[in-house]
Design a protein around this motif. Structure first.
Motif, PDB file in Angstrom:
ATOM      1  N   LEU A  97      -7.634 -30.313 -45.386  1.00 35.13           N
ATOM      2  CA  LEU A  97      -8.710 -30.229 -44.401  1.00 35.13           C
ATOM      3  C   LEU A  97      -9.684 -29.094 -44.720  1.00 35.13           C
ATOM      4  CD1 LEU A  97      -6.563 -31.039 -41.264  1.00 35.13           C
ATOM      5  CD2 LEU A  97      -8.301 -32.509 -42.301  1.00 35.13           C
ATOM      6  N   LYS A  98      -9.158 -28.003 -45.237  1.00 39.69           N
ATOM      7  CA  LYS A  98     -10.037 -26.908 -45.651  1.00 39.69           C
ATOM      8  C   LYS A  98     -10.921 -27.362 -46.810  1.00 39.69           C
ATOM      9  CE  LYS A  98      -7.060 -23.157 -44.177  1.00 39.69           C
ATOM     10  NZ  LYS A  98      -6.096 -22.123 -44.568  1.00 39.69           N
ATOM     11  N   PHE A  99     -10.289 -28.031 -47.753  1.00 37.92           N
ATOM     12  CA  PHE A  99     -11.057 -28.521 -48.885  1.00 37.92           C
ATOM     13  C   PHE A  99     -12.190 -29.415 -48.396  1.00 37.92           C
ATOM     14  CE2 PHE A  99     -12.223 -31.727 -51.923  1.00 37.92           C
ATOM     15  CZ  PHE A  99     -12.430 -30.998 -53.082  1.00 37.92           C
ATOM     16  N   GLU A 100     -11.853 -30.332 -47.503  1.00 39.39           N
ATOM     17  CA  GLU A 100     -12.858 -31.275 -47.003  1.00 39.39           C
ATOM     18  C   GLU A 100     -14.009 -30.540 -46.324  1.00 39.39           C
ATOM     19  OE1 GLU A 100     -11.316 -34.337 -44.517  1.00 39.39           O
ATOM     20  OE2 GLU A 100     -13.306 -34.995 -43.888  1.00 39.39           O
ATOM     21  N   GLU A 101     -13.654 -29.547 -45.505  1.00 38.33           N
ATOM     22  CA  GLU A 101     -14.695 -28.812 -44.788  1.00 38.33           C
ATOM     23  C   GLU A 101     -15.638 -28.109 -45.774  1.00 38.33           C
ATOM     24  OE1 GLU A 101     -14.670 -26.522 -40.707  1.00 38.33           O
ATOM     25  OE2 GLU A 101     -13.448 -25.462 -42.179  1.00 38.33           O
ATOM     26  N   PHE A 102     -15.051 -27.397 -46.714  1.00 32.38           N
ATOM     27  CA  PHE A 102     -15.870 -26.703 -47.710  1.00 32.38           C
ATOM     28  C   PHE A 102     -16.663 -27.689 -48.568  1.00 32.38           C
ATOM     29  CE2 PHE A 102     -12.608 -23.079 -47.564  1.00 32.38           C
ATOM     30  CZ  PHE A 102     -13.399 -22.313 -46.735  1.00 32.38           C
ATOM     31  N   PHE A 103     -15.992 -28.788 -48.925  1.00 26.89           N
ATOM     32  CA  PHE A 103     -16.629 -29.762 -49.811  1.00 26.89           C
ATOM     33  C   PHE A 103     -17.933 -30.286 -49.203  1.00 26.89           C
ATOM     34  CE2 PHE A 103     -17.410 -34.161 -51.060  1.00 26.89           C
ATOM     35  CZ  PHE A 103     -17.442 -34.047 -52.452  1.00 26.89           C
ATOM     36  N   TYR A 104     -17.880 -30.661 -47.936  1.00 26.61           N
ATOM     37  CA  TYR A 104     -19.086 -31.252 -47.359  1.00 26.61           C
ATOM     38  C   TYR A 104     -20.172 -30.216 -47.077  1.00 26.61           C
ATOM     39  CZ  TYR A 104     -17.364 -35.936 -47.505  1.00 26.61           C
ATOM     40  OH  TYR A 104     -16.941 -37.152 -47.978  1.00 26.61           O
ATOM     41  N   ILE A 105     -19.767 -28.988 -46.803  1.00 27.05           N
ATOM     42  CA  ILE A 105     -20.786 -27.944 -46.668  1.00 27.05           C
ATOM     43  C   ILE A 105     -21.463 -27.712 -48.018  1.00 27.05           C
ATOM     44  CG2 ILE A 105     -21.143 -25.461 -46.325  1.00 27.05           C
ATOM     45  CD1 ILE A 105     -18.970 -25.642 -44.161  1.00 27.05           C
ATOM     46  N   GLN A 106     -20.644 -27.618 -49.049  1.00 19.97           N
ATOM     47  CA  GLN A 106     -21.183 -27.394 -50.386  1.00 19.97           C
ATOM     48  C   GLN A 106     -22.018 -28.585 -50.850  1.00 19.97           C
ATOM     49  OE1 GLN A 106     -21.207 -24.649 -52.250  1.00 19.97           O
ATOM     50  NE2 GLN A 106     -20.208 -23.540 -50.587  1.00 19.97           N
ATOM     51  N   LEU A 107     -21.598 -29.766 -50.450  1.00 22.95           N
ATOM     52  CA  LEU A 107     -22.360 -30.959 -50.827  1.00 22.95           C
ATOM     53  C   LEU A 107     -23.773 -30.877 -50.251  1.00 22.95           C
ATOM     54  CD1 LEU A 107     -21.635 -33.758 -52.295  1.00 22.95           C
ATOM     55  CD2 LEU A 107     -21.841 -34.704 -50.005  1.00 22.95           C
ATOM     56  N   GLN A 108     -23.853 -30.428 -49.012  1.00 25.20           N
ATOM     57  CA  GLN A 108     -25.175 -30.278 -48.395  1.00 25.20           C
ATOM     58  C   GLN A 108     -26.013 -29.243 -49.142  1.00 25.20           C
ATOM     59  OE1 GLN A 108     -23.602 -29.603 -44.354  1.00 25.20           O
ATOM     60  NE2 GLN A 108     -25.251 -30.921 -43.652  1.00 25.20           N
ATOM     61  N   LEU A 109     -25.351 -28.114 -49.477  1.00 26.00           N
ATOM     62  CA  LEU A 109     -26.076 -27.067 -50.195  1.00 26.00           C
ATOM     63  C   LEU A 109     -26.543 -27.564 -51.556  1.00 26.00           C
ATOM     64  CD1 LEU A 109     -23.889 -23.923 -49.407  1.00 26.00           C
ATOM     65  CD2 LEU A 109     -26.058 -24.593 -48.366  1.00 26.00           C
ATOM     66  N   ALA A 110     -25.651 -28.241 -52.246  1.00 22.57           N
ATOM     67  CA  ALA A 110     -25.988 -28.726 -53.583  1.00 22.57           C
ATOM     68  C   ALA A 110     -27.147 -29.712 -53.504  1.00 22.57           C
ATOM     69  CB  ALA A 110     -24.765 -29.397 -54.219  1.00 22.57           C
ATOM     70  N   PHE A 111     -27.087 -30.539 -52.487  1.00 25.45           N
ATOM     71  CA  PHE A 111     -28.115 -31.547 -52.309  1.00 25.45           C
ATOM     72  C   PHE A 111     -29.467 -30.899 -52.003  1.00 25.45           C
ATOM     73  CE2 PHE A 111     -30.087 -35.294 -50.394  1.00 25.45           C
ATOM     74  CZ  PHE A 111     -29.696 -36.250 -51.323  1.00 25.45           C
ATOM     75  N   LYS A 112     -29.426 -29.906 -51.104  1.00 21.89           N
ATOM     76  CA  LYS A 112     -30.635 -29.189 -50.724  1.00 21.89           C
ATOM     77  C   LYS A 112     -31.241 -28.486 -51.944  1.00 21.89           C
ATOM     78  CE  LYS A 112     -31.368 -25.849 -47.143  1.00 21.89           C
ATOM     79  NZ  LYS A 112     -30.695 -25.095 -46.085  1.00 21.89           N
ATOM     80  N   ASN A 113     -30.359 -27.851 -52.686  1.00 24.28           N
ATOM     81  CA  ASN A 113     -30.780 -27.142 -53.876  1.00 24.28           C
ATOM     82  C   ASN A 113     -31.462 -28.086 -54.863  1.00 24.28           C
ATOM     83  OD1 ASN A 113     -30.175 -26.083 -56.753  1.00 24.28           O
ATOM     84  ND2 ASN A 113     -29.914 -24.291 -55.438  1.00 24.28           N
ATOM     85  N   ARG A 114     -30.873 -29.285 -55.010  1.00 21.03           N
ATOM     86  CA  ARG A 114     -31.431 -30.247 -55.939  1.00 21.03           C
ATOM     87  C   ARG A 114     -32.788 -30.785 -55.475  1.00 21.03           C
ATOM     88  NH1 ARG A 114     -30.176 -33.713 -60.074  1.00 21.03           N
ATOM     89  NH2 ARG A 114     -31.670 -35.423 -59.990  1.00 21.03           N
ATOM     90  N   MET A 115     -32.834 -31.093 -54.184  1.00 21.13           N
ATOM     91  CA  MET A 115     -34.091 -31.556 -53.588  1.00 21.13           C
ATOM     92  C   MET A 115     -35.184 -30.534 -53.829  1.00 21.13           C
ATOM     93  SD  MET A 115     -34.027 -34.329 -51.654  1.00 21.13           S
ATOM     94  CE  MET A 115     -35.042 -34.018 -50.204  1.00 21.13           C
ATOM     95  N   HIS A 116     -34.800 -29.298 -53.600  1.00 19.75           N
ATOM     96  CA  HIS A 116     -35.731 -28.202 -53.753  1.00 19.75           C
ATOM     97  C   HIS A 116     -36.290 -28.169 -55.166  1.00 19.75           C
ATOM     98  CE1 HIS A 116     -37.180 -24.266 -52.365  1.00 19.75           C
ATOM     99  NE2 HIS A 116     -37.225 -24.017 -53.644  1.00 19.75           N
ATOM    100  N   LYS A 117     -35.377 -28.310 -56.118  1.00 20.24           N
ATOM    101  CA  LYS A 117     -35.786 -28.223 -57.516  1.00 20.24           C
ATOM    102  C   LYS A 117     -36.654 -29.411 -57.924  1.00 20.24           C
ATOM    103  CE  LYS A 117     -33.069 -24.794 -59.417  1.00 20.24           C
ATOM    104  NZ  LYS A 117     -31.680 -24.630 -58.989  1.00 20.24           N
ATOM    105  N   THR A 118     -36.378 -30.575 -57.341  1.00 15.73           N
ATOM    106  CA  THR A 118     -37.118 -31.743 -57.788  1.00 15.73           C
ATOM    107  C   THR A 118     -38.358 -32.004 -56.943  1.00 15.73           C
ATOM    108  OG1 THR A 118     -35.579 -33.067 -56.507  1.00 15.73           O
ATOM    109  CG2 THR A 118     -35.178 -32.948 -58.855  1.00 15.73           C
ATOM    110  N   LYS A 119     -38.318 -31.587 -55.682  1.00 15.29           N
ATOM    111  CA  LYS A 119     -39.397 -31.964 -54.785  1.00 15.29           C
ATOM    112  C   LYS A 119     -40.420 -30.865 -54.538  1.00 15.29           C
ATOM    113  CE  LYS A 119     -38.184 -36.186 -53.506  1.00 15.29           C
ATOM    114  NZ  LYS A 119     -36.971 -36.392 -52.724  1.00 15.29           N
ATOM    115  N   ILE A 120     -39.953 -29.607 -54.464  1.00 10.23           N
ATOM    116  CA  ILE A 120     -40.898 -28.561 -54.111  1.00 10.23           C
ATOM    117  C   ILE A 120     -41.566 -28.049 -55.367  1.00 10.23           C
ATOM    118  CG2 ILE A 120     -41.237 -26.320 -53.005  1.00 10.23           C
ATOM    119  CD1 ILE A 120     -39.014 -26.988 -51.151  1.00 10.23           C
TER     120      ILE A 120
END
Ligand code: ADP
Ligand code: MG
Length: 700
Positions: A223-246
């Protein structure tokens, strides 16, 4: 999947009436079945053992005892209470209720075997147990309750209104029986297999009703893994969007400014860490995306020169740059330092702060807009709307923790596309924490000090030894050195603190009299001009002692100052002590930091003092600070509280966080659209997350 079932309002669960539903919503934020099933226990009590009354010990452990209530009586008057006599074969004890007597009286069965559970008190030769949890032995044996008894988060209001841990536990059982078939897997197969994780349904079952220590451990890990995983997934996604879109301004040229300075005027060889960080920054600036980078480096690690070189790249590409610092003193110092460094270059630098004269300000505004002015240094005065650039390409913020996210975003709007942003901080926070908290920032670290630095000798002295400390100061001054003496200034005790500061100043003036000694004093109640005057006298070496409050904490650079005395050091936080100590040790001489305290010290204070005397390593100090205070309190990381972690702990579970991070970033890199068949679960979860803004409030 049946998303709607778990979104059923909590009111519909058997055992939850409208009153309880309101309480659960208000006190624990539980609105739906989904929320309840993700209410994770804070801890577990091992209920494998039963005690007889004669075996009870005078300690504060929770114990369980099997026996019968043989009588009940009300004791009136002050401390009105209901008292039961509780017996087993070995002896007797009392059970006591101060509240809810009526209900207890009506529901308790006399001479029937119960299992009671709680903490005991010992008085006048016998034990009593206030407000025990009670369960008929017959029910106890039947229940799904496991040996490891979960303890759920609660509030005073909940327990006063009868929603005890036992009630929550029962609700959980009811819910589980209904919801079991609706609990689906939430992580992808490759991840489950590669980490041999416990399936979701099993993990939920074991977190609430663990059958063994080993199962509980696996459930928690999953459950800890899952919690961290989805938070990190959001961060990774945001970071990627930022790099490609902004879009950013690509600085393709490394030109005259940079090359001339780097090849001919660099006052020293850069350290390996400075070179590496500069490379990272250059790569960002040269790409098509906007840079959004955090530069961490301990005090004295040489961030300023990195800032300058980055600004020169901006200039080489036809852009302006600005550097913002949190205080007037710091901005002035940056300004003088950079003007000095840039002398051989053909460029223009100005200073803008709250105390810049209106006439000068007008000129600055004009030159900024027509592009004559290339580099602007200043305080948050730079953020004002009146301050318009012709073409701002790079904004650098020094000492980030004094500025918030809001200010950062203000800088973003100083040009058509956001300028590149470099945030520099001397408050080292552990790297993984930084990546979690500043998920949208890339992180660079200068983890090496310029060569030849002597490490600062730090000692702890009690106030009683003050005379010896004065003698030491005298010796150092005789050698031509300068000394800081810093007093705490805490808002809540401001008046007292100012008195301490002035008393201290007086006694130091007596001890170090004119004309042999010159003393500066700087504190927050002085006018800016007076502060600057005193500060400048110290910087120029006209005064030998600087008495100050923490206004000198950040950034000030006086290489000849070799002694830092911190008064009432027990009242400072660790990162503050470390920042203050960083004011010395900037020259070639051996430097000292003396932490003065009274004899009375809390255990946290002792740990802080011991840490300071043991190490100069800012990252190590940050780790200790984090442990003492928890991530929410660390300067600059208040946002970590906003993560609302339900089960993971950024510090304690750091190893799981790292693994989750690498998996999450891996998925985003490998399949950013979550298009692969195996990632459909992740795609679904991500969509839910965005919708519900919270990783546990979507369906399993
Ligand atoms: P901080 O990271 O705390 O802002 P500064 O940039 O103020 O540190 O640098 C501290 C001191 O170290 C300055 O006097 C600076 O000139 C000097 N310095 C920085 N880099 C080097 C280096 N590579 N070699 C020698 N001295 C350096
Ligand atoms: Mg600095």
């Amino acid at each position: 999947m049946n998303p709607t079932f778990l979104q059923t309002p909590i009111d519909y669960l058997k055992g939850v009436g409208p009153n309880r539903a309101d309480l659960l919503r208000a006190e624990l934020g539980i609105h739906t079945y989904q929320d309840l099933i993700h209410l994770f226990p804070n801890r577990y009590i091992d209920r494998t053992r039963y005690y007889t009354i004669s075996e009870l010990e005078r300690n504060n452990a929770d114990v369980q005892v099997i026996g019968k209530v043989t009588s009940l009586k009300m004791i009136e008057g002050k401390g009105r209470r209901l008292v039961a006599t509780f017996k087993d074969d070995s002896g007797s004890m009392e059970l006591v209720w101060f509240r809810g007597q009526k209900w207890i009286r009506e529901s308790i069965k006399l001479n029937t075997v119960y299992v009671i559970f709680g903490k005991t008190n010992y008085f006048n030769g016998s034990f009593s147990m206030p407000h025990p949890e009670m369960e008929l032995l017959a029910d106890h044996e039947k229940s799904l309750r496991s040996a490891m008894q979960p303890v759920y988060p609660s509030t005073e209001k909940l327990s006063n209104k009868g929603i005890t841990n036992k009630v929550v536990n029962t609700l959980m059982q009811t819910l589980f029986l209904e919801a079991k078939s609706h609990l689906h897997e939430t992580l992808s197969k490759p991840i489950m297999e590669s980490l041999k994780l416990m399936p979701k349904r099993e993990a939920l079952l074991n977190i609430h009703f663990p059958q063994s220590q080993a199962d509980l451990a696996r459930a928690q890990y999953r459950l800890k893994f899952e919690e961290f995983f989805y938070i990190q997934l959001q961060l990774a996604f945001k970071n990627r969007m930022h790099k490609t879109k902004i879009k950013g301004y690509p600085f393709k040229n490394i030109g005259e400014h940079f090359n001339t300075f780097y090849n001919e005027h660099l006052p020293f060889e850069l350290t390996g860490a400075q070179k590496r960080v500069l490379k990272e920054i250059r790569a960002d600036l040269g790409s098509n995306a906007q840079m959004n980078r955090l530069l961490q480096g301990d005090v004295g690690s040489g961030k300023t020169i990195v800032a300058l070189l980055s600004m020169l790249i901006a200039l080489d590409n036809g852009f302006q740059a600005c550097l913002m610092a949190p205080t007037e003193i710091l901005s002035v110092q940056h300004y003088h330092g950079l003007v000095e460094l840039c002398k051989p270059l053909n460029t223009s630098i100005s200073l803008l702060t709250g105390s810049t004269k209106a006439s000068d300000r007008r000129i600055i505004h004009e030159q900024l807009e027509n592009g004559e002015l290339k580099i602007l240094i200043g305080t948050h005065a730079l953020l004002e709307d009146k301050v318009k650039f012709k073409n701002l390409g790079l904004a650098i913020i020094d000492e980030q923790h004094r500025f918030g996210v809001k200010q950062r975003s203000k800088l973003w709007h100083k040009n058509e596309y956001p300028p590149h942003v470099l945030v520099m901080t001397a408050t080292p926070i552990p790297r993984t924490l930084a990546m979690t908290v500043y998920g949208d920032l890339d992180v660079s670290v200068i983890d090496e000090l310029p060569p030849g630095r002597k490490s600062i000798k730090t000692v702890h002295r009690y106030d009683a030894n003050r005379l010896k400390v004065f003698a030491f100061i005298r010796d150092e001054i005789k050698k031509g050195r300068q000394v800081y003496i810093v007093y705490p200034l805490i808002q809540e005790s401001e008046a007292m603190d100012y008195k301490d500061l002035m008393d201290g100043y007086e006694s130091i003036s007596r001890e170090f009299p004119l004309p042999d000694y010159q003393i500066s004093i700087v504190h927050g109640k002085m006018k800016t001009a007076d502060k600057d005057y005193e500060m400048q006298r110290f910087i120029k070496g006209e005064t030998q002692i600087m008495v100050a409050t923490t206004v000198i904490e950040v950034g000030v650079n006086v290489p000849n100052a070799s002694v830092m005395i911190i008064e009432s050091a027990e009242r400072f936080g660790l990162s503050q002590l470390h920042q203050l100590r960083g004011r010395v040790g900037r020259g070639a001489e051996q430097s000292y930091c003396i932490l003065m305290t009274s004899f009375k010290l809390s255990s946290d204070s002792k740990t802080r003092l011991e840490t300071m005397t043991r190490t100069n390593d800012g990252f190590e100090i940050a780790e200790v600070d984090l442990k003492l205070r928890g991530p929410g309190d660390i300067t600059g990381t208040q946002q970590s509280g906003a993560l609302h972690l339900k089960i993971g702990d950024i510090i304690r579970d750091n190893d799981i966080l790292k693994i989750a991070r690498s998996y999450a970033w891996g998925v985003v890199k490998d399949d950013p659209a979550f298009a692969k068949a195996e990632n459909q679960i992740i795609r679904f979860m991500y969509a839910q997350m965005v919708k519900f803004k919270n990783i546990w409030s979507f369906i399993s």
